[in-house]
Scaffold this motif. Structure first.
Motif, PDB file in Angstrom:
ATOM      1  N   LEU A 139      42.677 -14.606  31.321  1.00 33.10           N
ATOM      2  CA  LEU A 139      42.574 -15.316  30.570  1.00 33.10           C
ATOM      3  C   LEU A 139      41.413 -15.208  29.545  1.00 33.10           C
ATOM      4  CD1 LEU A 139      41.220 -18.249  33.429  1.00 33.10           C
ATOM      5  CD2 LEU A 139      43.381 -18.275  31.918  1.00 33.10           C
ATOM      6  N   ILE A 140      41.706 -16.117  28.043  1.00 33.68           N
ATOM      7  CA  ILE A 140      40.548 -15.600  27.315  1.00 33.68           C
ATOM      8  C   ILE A 140      40.115 -17.143  26.783  1.00 33.68           C
ATOM      9  CG2 ILE A 140      40.355 -14.817  24.900  1.00 33.68           C
ATOM     10  CD1 ILE A 140      42.503 -12.192  25.560  1.00 33.68           C
ATOM     11  N   ALA A 141      38.575 -16.545  26.690  1.00 36.34           N
ATOM     12  CA  ALA A 141      38.417 -18.198  26.212  1.00 36.34           C
ATOM     13  C   ALA A 141      37.307 -17.892  25.024  1.00 36.34           C
ATOM     14  CB  ALA A 141      37.083 -18.632  26.821  1.00 36.34           C
ATOM     15  N   VAL A 142      37.379 -19.087  24.117  1.00 45.87           N
ATOM     16  CA  VAL A 142      36.721 -18.728  22.573  1.00 45.87           C
ATOM     17  C   VAL A 142      35.549 -19.907  23.137  1.00 45.87           C
ATOM     18  CG1 VAL A 142      36.526 -18.799  19.638  1.00 45.87           C
ATOM     19  CG2 VAL A 142      38.625 -18.273  21.673  1.00 45.87           C
ATOM     20  N   VAL A 143      34.118 -19.303  22.853  1.00 48.28           N
ATOM     21  CA  VAL A 143      32.776 -19.840  22.736  1.00 48.28           C
ATOM     22  C   VAL A 143      32.475 -20.132  21.466  1.00 48.28           C
ATOM     23  CG1 VAL A 143      30.336 -20.163  24.121  1.00 48.28           C
ATOM     24  CG2 VAL A 143      32.730 -19.192  25.406  1.00 48.28           C
ATOM     25  N   ILE A 187      33.771 -14.378  22.257  1.00 48.45           N
ATOM     26  CA  ILE A 187      35.443 -14.491  22.939  1.00 48.45           C
ATOM     27  C   ILE A 187      34.772 -13.701  24.862  1.00 48.45           C
ATOM     28  CG2 ILE A 187      37.372 -13.023  23.096  1.00 48.45           C
ATOM     29  CD1 ILE A 187      35.405 -13.035  19.811  1.00 48.45           C
ATOM     30  N   VAL A 188      35.674 -14.521  25.337  1.00 44.05           N
ATOM     31  CA  VAL A 188      34.973 -14.026  26.498  1.00 44.05           C
ATOM     32  C   VAL A 188      36.482 -13.308  27.239  1.00 44.05           C
ATOM     33  CG1 VAL A 188      34.753 -14.668  28.885  1.00 44.05           C
ATOM     34  CG2 VAL A 188      33.552 -15.402  26.838  1.00 44.05           C
ATOM     35  N   LEU A 189      36.411 -12.343  27.491  1.00 44.70           N
ATOM     36  CA  LEU A 189      37.863 -12.115  28.337  1.00 44.70           C
ATOM     37  C   LEU A 189      37.724 -12.193  30.207  1.00 44.70           C
ATOM     38  CD1 LEU A 189      38.301  -8.783  26.789  1.00 44.70           C
ATOM     39  CD2 LEU A 189      39.529 -11.165  26.556  1.00 44.70           C
ATOM     40  N   ILE A 190      38.536 -12.899  31.059  1.00 45.85           N
ATOM     41  CA  ILE A 190      38.240 -13.347  32.459  1.00 45.85           C
ATOM     42  C   ILE A 190      39.010 -13.425  32.952  1.00 45.85           C
ATOM     43  CG2 ILE A 190      37.857 -15.056  33.313  1.00 45.85           C
ATOM     44  CD1 ILE A 190      37.678 -17.393  31.076  1.00 45.85           C
ATOM     45  N   ASP A 191      38.721 -11.993  34.596  1.00 49.77           N
ATOM     46  CA  ASP A 191      40.244 -12.008  35.857  1.00 49.77           C
ATOM     47  C   ASP A 191      39.594 -12.710  36.451  1.00 49.77           C
ATOM     48  OD1 ASP A 191      40.625  -9.550  34.616  1.00 49.77           O
ATOM     49  OD2 ASP A 191      38.751  -9.022  35.482  1.00 49.77           O
ATOM     50  N   CYS A 192      39.926 -13.458  37.437  1.00 48.10           N
ATOM     51  CA  CYS A 192      40.574 -14.751  37.747  1.00 48.10           C
ATOM     52  C   CYS A 192      41.743 -14.571  39.068  1.00 48.10           C
ATOM     53  CB  CYS A 192      40.368 -16.160  37.501  1.00 48.10           C
ATOM     54  SG  CYS A 192      41.525 -16.391  36.100  1.00 48.10           S
ATOM     55  N   ALA A 193      41.204 -14.937  40.520  1.00 48.68           N
ATOM     56  CA  ALA A 193      42.267 -15.115  40.872  1.00 48.68           C
ATOM     57  C   ALA A 193      43.484 -15.519  40.342  1.00 48.68           C
ATOM     58  CB  ALA A 193      41.687 -16.279  42.278  1.00 48.68           C
ATOM     59  N   THR A 194      44.793 -14.854  41.267  1.00 48.01           N
ATOM     60  CA  THR A 194      46.172 -15.151  40.682  1.00 48.01           C
ATOM     61  C   THR A 194      46.400 -16.458  40.780  1.00 48.01           C
ATOM     62  OG1 THR A 194      47.066 -13.743  42.167  1.00 48.01           O
ATOM     63  CG2 THR A 194      46.414 -12.579  39.462  1.00 48.01           C
ATOM     64  N   ASP A 195      46.025 -17.217  42.276  1.00 45.74           N
ATOM     65  CA  ASP A 195      47.022 -18.060  42.704  1.00 45.74           C
ATOM     66  C   ASP A 195      46.559 -19.407  41.678  1.00 45.74           C
ATOM     67  OD1 ASP A 195      44.620 -17.874  44.016  1.00 45.74           O
ATOM     68  OD2 ASP A 195      45.855 -18.418  44.925  1.00 45.74           O
ATOM     69  N   SER A 196      44.647 -19.229  41.095  1.00 45.78           N
ATOM     70  CA  SER A 196      44.756 -20.240  41.056  1.00 45.78           C
ATOM     71  C   SER A 196      44.267 -19.876  39.039  1.00 45.78           C
ATOM     72  CB  SER A 196      43.136 -21.066  41.415  1.00 45.78           C
ATOM     73  OG  SER A 196      42.340 -19.496  41.613  1.00 45.78           O
ATOM     74  N   ILE A 197      45.303 -19.734  38.284  1.00 43.91           N
ATOM     75  CA  ILE A 197      44.699 -19.571  36.981  1.00 43.91           C
ATOM     76  C   ILE A 197      45.187 -20.515  36.734  1.00 43.91           C
ATOM     77  CG2 ILE A 197      45.881 -18.790  34.880  1.00 43.91           C
ATOM     78  CD1 ILE A 197      46.352 -16.261  35.980  1.00 43.91           C
TER      79      ILE A 197
END
Length: 98
Positions: free
Chosen positions: A43-47, A8-18
């Motif tokens: 975002l949360i990604a499941v790998v 499970i990957v917790l992801i911080d990203c640029a808010t203008d490009s979610i």
């Protein structure tokens, strides 16, 4: 028996490009789902991969390099506890024909 390694990957990203970041991550082989969420991450990604070594390849080699990804926090699953059958999780969503 098919063995699947999950992270499970917790992801911080640029808010203008979610949405764009989420779609780019969802397109990566080995990523089964990407969720846009509220809270401390965007975002949360499941790998899900067959070989344990592929977790690092997918996360550090691909997810972390998607433009707009600022930080990742990865959690490798040891066990799964679910009331849902794994076959149902991978079905096409059609109800059983009973």
């Amino acid at each position: 028996m098919l063995i699947v390694n999950t992270a499970i990957v917790l992801i911080d990203c640029a808010t203008d490009s979610i949405p764009e970041v989420a779609q780019a991550i969802a397109d990566i082989d080995g990523v089964s789902e990407v969720y846009s969420v509220t809270g401390q991450v965007d975002l949360i990604a499941v790998v899900r991969v067959r070989r344990f070594e592929d977790i690092a390849t997918v996360i550090t080699g691909q997810i972390s390099k998607v433009p707009g990804v600022l930080n990742t926090d990865s959690h490798v699953a040891f066990s799964v506890f679910s009331r849902h059958d794994l076959d149902a999780a991978f079905s096409l969503g059609f109800p059983d024909a009973d």
